[in-house]
Design a protein around this motif. Sequence first.
Motif, PDB file in Angstrom:
ATOM      1  N   ASN A  46       0.663  -1.300   0.483  1.00 38.78           N
ATOM      2  CA  ASN A  46      -0.137  -0.201   0.518  1.00 38.78           C
ATOM      3  C   ASN A  46       0.621   1.181  -0.238  1.00 38.78           C
ATOM      4  O   ASN A  46       0.320   2.827   0.491  1.00 38.78           O
ATOM      5  CB  ASN A  46      -0.322   0.096   0.797  1.00 38.78           C
ATOM      6  CG  ASN A  46      -1.659  -1.490   1.425  1.00 38.78           C
ATOM      7  OD1 ASN A  46      -2.282  -1.373   0.712  1.00 38.78           O
ATOM      8  ND2 ASN A  46      -1.408  -1.866   2.471  1.00 38.78           N
ATOM      9  N   ASP A  47       2.074   1.250   0.155  1.00 34.80           N
ATOM     10  CA  ASP A  47       3.265   2.291   0.309  1.00 34.80           C
ATOM     11  C   ASP A  47       3.146   3.245  -0.897  1.00 34.80           C
ATOM     12  O   ASP A  47       3.408   2.635  -2.182  1.00 34.80           O
ATOM     13  CB  ASP A  47       4.739   1.862   0.840  1.00 34.80           C
ATOM     14  CG  ASP A  47       4.080   0.907   2.149  1.00 34.80           C
ATOM     15  OD1 ASP A  47       3.563   1.625   2.643  1.00 34.80           O
ATOM     16  OD2 ASP A  47       5.251   0.377   2.029  1.00 34.80           O
ATOM     17  N   MET A  48       3.491   4.174  -0.899  1.00 33.96           N
ATOM     18  CA  MET A  48       4.002   5.106  -2.129  1.00 33.96           C
ATOM     19  C   MET A  48       5.517   5.312  -2.535  1.00 33.96           C
ATOM     20  O   MET A  48       6.417   4.857  -1.322  1.00 33.96           O
ATOM     21  CB  MET A  48       3.669   6.962  -1.317  1.00 33.96           C
ATOM     22  CG  MET A  48       4.036   7.591  -2.668  1.00 33.96           C
ATOM     23  SD  MET A  48       3.316   9.666  -1.481  1.00 33.96           S
ATOM     24  CE  MET A  48       2.043   9.773  -1.752  1.00 33.96           C
ATOM     25  N   PRO A  49       5.719   4.750  -3.449  1.00 39.07           N
ATOM     26  CA  PRO A  49       7.045   4.979  -4.240  1.00 39.07           C
ATOM     27  C   PRO A  49       8.299   5.919  -4.048  1.00 39.07           C
ATOM     28  O   PRO A  49       8.499   7.238  -4.465  1.00 39.07           O
ATOM     29  CB  PRO A  49       6.544   4.753  -5.175  1.00 39.07           C
ATOM     30  CG  PRO A  49       5.896   5.290  -5.380  1.00 39.07           C
ATOM     31  CD  PRO A  49       4.237   5.198  -4.776  1.00 39.07           C
ATOM     32  N   VAL A  50       8.728   6.632  -2.856  1.00 37.94           N
ATOM     33  CA  VAL A  50       8.965   7.218  -1.866  1.00 37.94           C
ATOM     34  C   VAL A  50      10.292   8.024  -3.332  1.00 37.94           C
ATOM     35  O   VAL A  50      11.006   9.481  -3.327  1.00 37.94           O
ATOM     36  CB  VAL A  50       9.689   7.899  -0.485  1.00 37.94           C
ATOM     37  CG1 VAL A  50       7.857   7.269   0.085  1.00 37.94           C
ATOM     38  CG2 VAL A  50      10.240   6.228  -0.201  1.00 37.94           C
ATOM     39  N   ARG A  51      11.140   6.519  -4.060  1.00 34.75           N
ATOM     40  CA  ARG A  51      11.817   6.907  -4.419  1.00 34.75           C
ATOM     41  C   ARG A  51      12.047   6.409  -5.652  1.00 34.75           C
ATOM     42  O   ARG A  51      10.965   5.252  -5.812  1.00 34.75           O
ATOM     43  CB  ARG A  51      13.378   6.027  -4.177  1.00 34.75           C
ATOM     44  CG  ARG A  51      13.710   6.732  -2.240  1.00 34.75           C
ATOM     45  CD  ARG A  51      15.068   5.912  -2.169  1.00 34.75           C
ATOM     46  NE  ARG A  51      16.259   6.858  -0.982  1.00 34.75           N
ATOM     47  CZ  ARG A  51      16.844   5.928  -0.348  1.00 34.75           C
ATOM     48  NH1 ARG A  51      17.659   5.127  -1.576  1.00 34.75           N
ATOM     49  NH2 ARG A  51      17.726   6.874   0.898  1.00 34.75           N
TER      50      ARG A  51
END
Length: 241
Positions: free
Chosen positions: A135-140
Amino acid sequence: MELFLLSNGKLSGEAELLGYAKEQLLEMVARRHLTSALLIPYALIRSDYDERAQELTQTLGIPVASIHHSSSPAAAVEQAECILVSGGNSWLLNQQLHENGLIVPIQRAVRERHVPYVGWSAGCNVATPSIRTTNDMPVRNSVVLPSLGLFPLQINPHYIDAHISGHMGETRDERLAEFCAVNPSESVVALHEGSLLHVCDNALRYFSPRGQGYKLFRHNTATQEHQDTLALQALVPFDCH
């Protein structure tokens, strides 16, 4: 091989990290006569690595050291009695596992030396073949690299089947159905908060202190909630009988 794959680290209102699974984890520590554990905290972004290690020391009753203190992360994994992989951001975690050369050492530790693996949230995601159901945002700007593949099915931690009033985007069920439509040969296990899958001695068990089931998403198959692992036993290469 022994795996604890937990949806999350804490239940609402619970102060102790992994408290809802403490009984099972302490049984494992005693059964295996563990004297220490290694924490891989790379998923954490706004939390302190050593504070997380101290929390786990209190839960498990054995010293827990964070891998970031080791000059050779791979050597730390090779010497570990137990591997703990924290929640946080799955994209960052998976990238750091690759950049630090830890994918193969962890796989060998768990599969060949039978080192127990405990992962929650992001740590649960990376134990599957890939992190495509995070569910996480691709922060990189990260490509979707393969992850550890210790468990053969995709998992969606923090699963919630609620429809939020005013939210016009897709529900979690719709997103997971989309995944299965694009990847029709793959299945996704959706774990509610406070639930876990435990693999030990070729047996697969499901646990939820709240008595909730898990959901299994497959292409062109009705999604149902299950309380036992019978639905999974046909899909995983473990002898669960």
